[in-house]
Design a protein around this motif. Structure first.
Motif, mmCIF file in Angstrom:
data_model
loop_
_atom_site.group_PDB
_atom_site.id
_atom_site.type_symbol
_atom_site.label_atom_id
_atom_site.label_comp_id
_atom_site.label_asym_id
_atom_site.label_seq_id
_atom_site.Cartn_x
_atom_site.Cartn_y
_atom_site.Cartn_z
ATOM 1 N N ASP A 66 -10.281 -7.449 -1.505
ATOM 2 C CA ASP A 66 -10.775 -6.998 -0.201
ATOM 3 C C ASP A 66 -9.995 -7.655 0.938
ATOM 4 O O ASP A 66 -9.705 -7.012 1.953
ATOM 5 N N CYS A 69 -6.604 -5.905 1.128
ATOM 6 C CA CYS A 69 -6.780 -4.568 1.687
ATOM 7 C C CYS A 69 -7.016 -4.652 3.198
ATOM 8 O O CYS A 69 -6.441 -3.879 3.968
ATOM 9 N N GLU A 70 -7.822 -5.596 3.632
ATOM 10 C CA GLU A 70 -8.064 -5.784 5.064
ATOM 11 C C GLU A 70 -6.780 -6.207 5.783
ATOM 12 O O GLU A 70 -6.536 -5.802 6.919
ATOM 13 N N TYR A 120 -8.907 -0.944 -8.516
ATOM 14 C CA TYR A 120 -9.415 -1.192 -7.164
ATOM 15 C C TYR A 120 -9.107 0.031 -6.296
ATOM 16 O O TYR A 120 -7.977 0.511 -6.275
ATOM 17 N N ILE A 122 -7.960 1.119 -3.525
ATOM 18 C CA ILE A 122 -7.215 0.825 -2.299
ATOM 19 C C ILE A 122 -6.944 2.082 -1.473
ATOM 20 O O ILE A 122 -7.095 2.070 -0.248
ATOM 21 N N ARG A 124 -8.646 4.933 -1.397
ATOM 22 C CA ARG A 124 -9.893 5.424 -0.820
ATOM 23 C C ARG A 124 -10.287 4.606 0.410
ATOM 24 O O ARG A 124 -10.667 5.153 1.447
ATOM 25 N N LYS A 125 -10.173 3.288 0.298
ATOM 26 C CA LYS A 125 -10.564 2.414 1.405
ATOM 27 C C LYS A 125 -9.687 2.645 2.642
ATOM 28 O O LYS A 125 -10.194 2.702 3.759
ATOM 29 N N GLU A 128 -10.422 6.151 4.112
ATOM 30 C CA GLU A 128 -11.688 6.136 4.845
ATOM 31 C C GLU A 128 -11.533 5.472 6.211
ATOM 32 O O GLU A 128 -12.132 5.910 7.187
ATOM 33 N N LYS A 129 -10.738 4.439 6.272
ATOM 34 C CA LYS A 129 -10.551 3.711 7.532
ATOM 35 C C LYS A 129 -9.779 4.539 8.561
ATOM 36 O O LYS A 129 -10.136 4.576 9.736
#
Length: 143
Positions: A66, A69-70, A120, A122, A124-125, A128-129
């Motif tokens: 996380d 990814c952030e 993980y 990644i 998708r995240k 979505e962002k």
């Protein structure tokens, strides 16, 4: 002769205006992310591969998935988008990673350099962002 020239020029001008209105001459821009075990690099590039903005830093994989990814999200947010009128001028995001990937699910199958990234989500995240098409592939395929 002068009338023929003016008529041809008028047609060319109208065609050019129509292309501008519908975006026919518009350059396409993309975000590329090179995620490695040691460093992560994020670039804004055009369809010809020319780079306009770059952000890089240590991956810090020991901080967890996380966190990494952030970090990628922050790098994407800090790119200079002036050449394409902001993030809305970007067509999509591509992420290159070491090792085999499932391009359909957007996940890494094996991640020896990036522990914890197996399966993980990644893509998708990030999708979505930013609301942009986001794809993942092996770095050797996208370099």
């Amino acid at each position: 002769m002068k009338k023929v020239y003016l008529k041809a020029f008028s047609k060319l001008l109208i065609y050019s205006i129509i292309k501008l209105i519908i975006g026919g001459n518009k350059m396409k821009y993309y975000i590329g992310v090179d995620l490695g075990g040691t460093n992560v690099r994020t670039l804004l590039v055009d369809e010809n591969g020319e780079s306009y903005s770059e952000v890089r830093g240590a991956t810090e994989r020991e901080q967890g998935t996380d966190y990494v990814c952030e970090k990628i999200i922050k790098q994407i947010e800090s790119l200079d988008y002036s050449v394409c009128g902001g993030l809305k001028g970007v067509e999509g995001i591509g992420i290159g990673v070491p090792g085999p990937v499932d391009t359909v699910s957007g996940t890494m199958i094996m991640a020896s350099n990036l522990p914890g990234f197996e399966n993980y989500p990644i893509c998708r995240k990030i999708k979505e962002k930013f609301g942009l098409p986001t794809f993942l592939d092996n770095d050797a395929n996208v370099a």
